[in-house]
Design a protein around this motif. Sequence first.
Motif, PDB file in Angstrom:
ATOM      1  N   ASP A  29      -9.126 -20.211  -1.806  1.00 24.33           N
ATOM      2  CA  ASP A  29      -9.750 -21.496  -1.498  1.00 24.33           C
ATOM      3  C   ASP A  29     -10.959 -21.748  -2.394  1.00 24.33           C
ATOM      4  N   MET A  30     -11.731 -20.694  -2.670  1.00 26.22           N
ATOM      5  CA  MET A  30     -12.874 -20.863  -3.565  1.00 26.22           C
ATOM      6  C   MET A  30     -12.411 -21.169  -4.989  1.00 26.22           C
ATOM      7  N   ALA A  31     -11.330 -20.544  -5.411  1.00 23.76           N
ATOM      8  CA  ALA A  31     -10.821 -20.802  -6.754  1.00 23.76           C
ATOM      9  C   ALA A  31     -10.369 -22.251  -6.900  1.00 23.76           C
ATOM     10  N   GLU A  32      -9.921 -22.866  -5.809  1.00 27.74           N
ATOM     11  CA  GLU A  32      -9.498 -24.266  -5.859  1.00 27.74           C
ATOM     12  C   GLU A  32     -10.657 -25.208  -6.139  1.00 27.74           C
ATOM     13  N   LEU A  33     -11.883 -24.763  -5.911  1.00 26.54           N
ATOM     14  CA  LEU A  33     -13.045 -25.618  -6.127  1.00 26.54           C
ATOM     15  C   LEU A  33     -13.495 -25.640  -7.582  1.00 26.54           C
TER      16      LEU A  33
END
Length: 401
Positions: free
Chosen positions: A234-238
């Motif tokens: 989820d953090m990588a999606e940001l």
Amino acid sequence: MAGDGFGFPVESQAVSVKKKTATTTTTTTTKKKNTVVSRSWVSLDHEGRTTVLDVDKYALMQRVQINARDLRLLDPLLSYPSTILGRESVIVLNLEHIKSIITADEVLLRDPMDENVVPIVEELQRRLPSTNSLYQGQGEEEEPSTTQNELAENEFPFEFRALEVALEAICSFLDARTRELETDTYPALDELTSKISSRNLDRVRKLKSAMTRLTNRVQKVRDELEQLLDDDDDMAELYLSRKVAGTPESGSGTPIWFLASPKDYSKMSKTSRASAITFRGENDVEELEMLLEAYFMQIEGTLNKLITLREYIDDTEDYINIQLDNHRNQLIQLELFLSSGTVCLSIYSLVTAIFGMNIPYTWKEDHEHVFKWVVILTGIVCATIYVSLSSYARSKGLVGS
């Protein structure tokens, strides 16, 4: 003739109907105006320039490539919990009054004229301009110095600068509300402990309700940050800048990412491009993780303040209950003494009733002095019974010594 005898005011009825219809239409229009959602947005680019937009949701969906389900999260008429969503090309932020869409080169904020949103817009204008914009006076072909290269390399991506402003604003907002609540609650609790009254109890009840609502709001923001920190994907999606820059691979097979925005990247020379490249793995989210952890600790501290305040309220409630129990016990003791006295007086009344009967007894004749002794002895016996009952109650711990 019969028809000539009756007249109907047709024109006046028509006018009346028109007036009623106009009044109904005006009322309906007023209600619709009151319920219409503001379509005003403000756009801020990577240099901090603002543009006020008045667009509907379909135009907004076309502008930032967002689906209707995610855009619905930002509808002020709908109640959704605090959310930070990473999508293909945008970040959707729904944090209390902060309803924002962040792209790789633009920030969209809803209701820019709201009193709580205006400071956020001003802060974004101050902090969004990148370090490279300070050197725009240089020619495009002129190679920047080593210091400029280092600044460009270590600079936060555009979307993270915008996200940091939003997180800082919401954490500061909730912390300010918590401090205000503490300022009102602690004196109210102290006043309640000194004097238990309906007014003080009602005041504390309202403050406790406000604290519960605020705790839920803080808890939602904290849970969202915690959930985001627990999932690296989820953090990588940001990382929107990484997605925009693409994932070219070096000769060694290690993926390389360009953190600069596409516009700034196109202006760089070959040397400056090489210095702006940082070698990162696909799931390297250390930058974002440190950013989120900082604000997670801040919101955790705010939540701890509210938990401490709740514990103080609970302790005050326990103290009030102990006081009320003590008063109740005192009333029970008083009732016990009154009941004992009533029993003794009942015995005295019984003796009095027996001697007051109009029945001829032989011992009544020439024994007038007996009345005096009967009254004295009966009083002594009743007093002895009362003292005995009181002593027994104290010995058993039923009343205080």
